[in-house]
Design an enzyme around this catalytic site. Structure first.
Site, PDB file in Angstrom:
ATOM      1  N   ASP A 195       0.815  -1.207   0.000  1.00  0.00           N
ATOM      2  CA  ASP A 195       0.000   0.000   0.000  1.00  0.00           C
ATOM      3  C   ASP A 195       0.856   1.268   0.000  1.00  0.00           C
ATOM      4  OD1 ASP A 195      -2.682   1.245   0.452  1.00  0.00           O
ATOM      5  OD2 ASP A 195      -1.709   1.943   2.289  1.00  0.00           O
ATOM      6  N   GLU A 215       0.909  -0.332  -5.151  1.00  0.00           N
ATOM      7  CA  GLU A 215      -0.221   0.598  -5.153  1.00  0.00           C
ATOM      8  C   GLU A 215       0.389   1.997  -5.141  1.00  0.00           C
ATOM      9  OE1 GLU A 215      -3.566   3.097  -3.558  1.00  0.00           O
ATOM     10  OE2 GLU A 215      -1.768   2.667  -2.433  1.00  0.00           O
TER      11      GLU A 215
END
Ligand code: GLC
Length: 653
Positions: free
Chosen positions: A284, A326
């Site tokens: 992330d 991401e």
């Protein structure tokens, strides 16, 4: 390459490993460590080489890799070896992914396990379970404010249940993707609590400052991520009496990767989840991993070095595991997360294609593919052994991260064009049937992003409310058109749960004070299984969307040209409403070529076939739409493409 310094260090490290590690059979581990050690050493040295404790930390790093290797199950290790042998396995067109919240989809992990059949019915064989670790209830950021990196929220399930789910998926040939929130922790994480209590070791895990001097310097060049709910990049912690860097929400403390302990802890977390059976780890917010005064603190060179080091270390312990980056950043920056200056991917093998996603929405609003064409043309080719995740919607907002030069080249003024898009998707623009909400409006810069479910943005909510059959039809076509693009573009299509049955935006978040300020909760639904049942009833909205997507998935899996080897050729057309590309397979005959053409306009459009026939001999024969089986209409050698329709044209079968 043999490099003396790193190899003599490696010898020393191996001599000093804990006896319980030395006693193990580590044959494969050592082979991989030897092969990767020069890279690992160089990266670790580039990041931490000036520290006095460099050697000690290098030993700790190898110990973590070895300890997690020892714990890796025989089954996963066998899979690692198989994937090393067949290392391009994930570029195949057979993969189709879906991202979902386990609780939103099926209540909890147990429920998810009993609904695997649904995913199989649709044809999905790669599952991304959104984060489900322990988070403070009132400050979770949808699972991205983690307070314990190894504990699943008991309301969602347990580690044992996840392992069972993983085993059941493996048996069915399905892949499991899990999140690792590498950039920050919740302020309730044990490390943050210790830091708060004054523990210096853990204060060094974060960016903590006694006054505003340094924070103010950072603020001069750092943008705001959540300007409405969490302005600025620092938060004053009353208990500690100090300022903490919190780039996202005020309750998410940024980890300080200039401290090697942070790197080693997070590598340990990655390998822990790899050992729980994750095939793919979604890392992330990777663009934010390194902070530097005088910069935006995004996409810094060191952020890439950290990812390369994570990859190299993971390759030693769990080489079958892939990484997803991401990084929702500018197009030319995204591509760097595959690893710059390399031939094959050396950072993350997979990255979100946020550029394509945003461009598709642009084409939807403008009804033409001008910016879409330009934006895709400006996107450099990927490295080998790297692939995109192509998606239409996800749990986040839609950011309008186009390149300004492309917007200008498409004939628009960047500021006005972005404003138009926000107005369009929030239904403010005259004639728009979209029902989104703005997200992250920044009064200082005028920026805004968009929230809302795919169906509501595509006009379905409006159409259903008005009982307008034509408009319902149009919304369904748009939903299918967008899926037709992500399934054929090259890369892994990533569906979002609920979109396959036309789930509308969920407004219940407005009643929850912890969510009301964050409109992204509109697109994090609870699946209504009675609605899902209607997929079996002919003519319902659910059946039309579900079956449309199901057929596309089935067709995709049988089209080798849809595998991803940089084998897409964009086709320039005179007609701005159309978007077209040719897909070919590098090792298969031309006869397998597929021409993809999409009409983003509300009127039928024509494609002059003779304009493109020269590209592929094969396009001369009778062409068939490979996902419907239809032979499309030709009029004077012009192909008629109805409004919001697309064709995958190939050799008639
Ligand atoms: C990622 C997640 C998003 C989250 C942010 C901070 O962008 O997708 O939902 O808010 O990271 O963790």
């Amino acid at each position: 390459m043999y490099e003396q310094v790193s190899h003599s260090l490696l010898n020393e490290i191996l001599d000093e490993l804990k006896p319980e590690i030395r006693r193990q059979d580590l044959r494969y581990f050592y082979t991989r460590l030897g092969a990767n050690f020069y890279a690992i050493y160089s990266l670790f040295h580039a990041l931490y080489g000036t520290r006095e404790d460099f050697r000690e930390k290098a030993i700790k790093l190898v110990e973590v890799m070895a300890s997690r290797y020892i714990e890796r199950s025989a089954e996963l290790e066998a899979q690692d070896k198989e994937r090393e042998l067949n290392h391009n396995w994930f570029l195949n067109q057979e993969w189709v992914a879906m991202a979902l919240y386990a609780d939103g989809f099926a209540g909890n992990l147990d429920g998810l396990c009993s609904r695997i059949y649904y995913l199989q019915e649709l044809g999905v064989n790669m599952l991304h379970i959104m984060p489900m670790l322990l988070c403070p209830e009132d400050a979770s950021d949808g699972g991205y404010a983690v307070s314990d990196f190894r504990r699943i929220d008991p309301r969602v399930g347990s580690l044992e249940e996840l392992q069972q789910l993983g085993a059941s998926m493996r048996k069915r040939g399905m892949l499991l993707t899990l999140d690792v929130v590498v950039n920050h922790t919740s302020d309730e994480h044990e490390w943050a609590q210790k830091a708060r209590a004054g523990d210096k070791k853990y204060q060094d895990y974060y960016y903590i400052f006694p006054n505003r001097d340094i924070p103010d310097m950072f603020e001069e060049t750092m943008p705001e991520i959540f300007p409405e709910t969490s302005p600025g990049n620092f938060t004053y912690d009353e208990e500690m009496g100090q300022w903490v860097m919190t780039v996202f929400n005020s309750f998410q403390w940024d980890l300080n990767y200039s401290n090697p302990d942070v790197f080693i802890e997070m590598l340990d977390v990655l390998l822990f989840w790899a050992n729980q059976g994750a095939d793919i780890l979604r890392l992330d917010a990777v663009a934010f991993l390194w902070k530097k005064i005088g910069t935006t603190s995004q996409n810094e060179r060191e952020a890439h070095l950290i990812l390369q080091l994570m990859k190299d270390c993971c390759q030693v312990t769990a080489p079958g595991v892939l990484f997803i980056a991401e990084a929702i950043v500018a197009p030319l920056e995204i591509i760097k997360y595959f690893g710059e200056d390399a031939v094959i991917a050396k950072e993350c093998e997979i990255a979100y294609n946020a550029t394509f996603m945003a461009l598709l929405w642009d084409a939807m609003a403008t009804r033409n593919a001008r910016l879409l064409n330009l934006g895709i043309k400006s996107l450099p080719n990927k490295l080998d052994r790297a692939t995109w995740l192509n998606y239409v919607r996800c749990h986040d907002d839609i950011g309008l991260g186009f390149d300004d030069r492309d917007i200008v080249a498409a004939g628009y003024e960047p500021f006005a064009h972005r404003k138009f898009l926000v107005d369009y998707f929030t239904g403010q623009y005259e004639g728009s049937d979209a029902r989104g909400q703005p997200f992250g409006r920044n009064e200082k810069t005028g920026d805004a992003r968009i929230s809302g479910s795919l169906a509501s943005l595509a006009g379905l909510e409006n159409a259903l409310e008005a009982g307008d059959e034509k408009a319902i039809d149009r919304a369904i076509q748009r939903i299918l058109l967008l899926h037709g693009m992500i399934m054929s573009f090259g890369g892994i299509p990533l569906l979002y749960y609920g979109d396959d049955i036309g789930t509308l935006s969920d407004y219940s978040y407005l009643r929850d004070p912890n969510k009301a300020g964050d409109s992204r909760w509109m697109n994090r639904p609870r699946i209504d299984w009675e609605k899902a049942e209607r997929r079996h009833q002919h003519g319902t909205v659910e059946q039309r969307i579900f079956d449309g997507i199901r057929k596309m998935i089935a067709a995709r899996k049988g089209i080798p040209a849809f595998a991803d080897f940089n084998n897409r050729e964009l086709i320039d057309l005179d007609n701005p409403h159309l978007f077209a590309y040719l897909r070919t397979h590098p090792e298969q005959q031309q006869s397998c070529a597929v021409l993809v053409v999409a009409n983003f306009d509300a009127n039928p459009q024509y494609l002059e076939l003779n304009q493109i026939r020269y590209r592929s001999l094969y396009l001369r024969g009778t062409l068939q739409d490979l996902h419907t089986g239809e032979i499309p209409r030709l009029f004077n050698d012009r192909l008629v493409i109805p409004p919001y329709r697309f064709y995958w044209l190939g050799h008639a079968r």
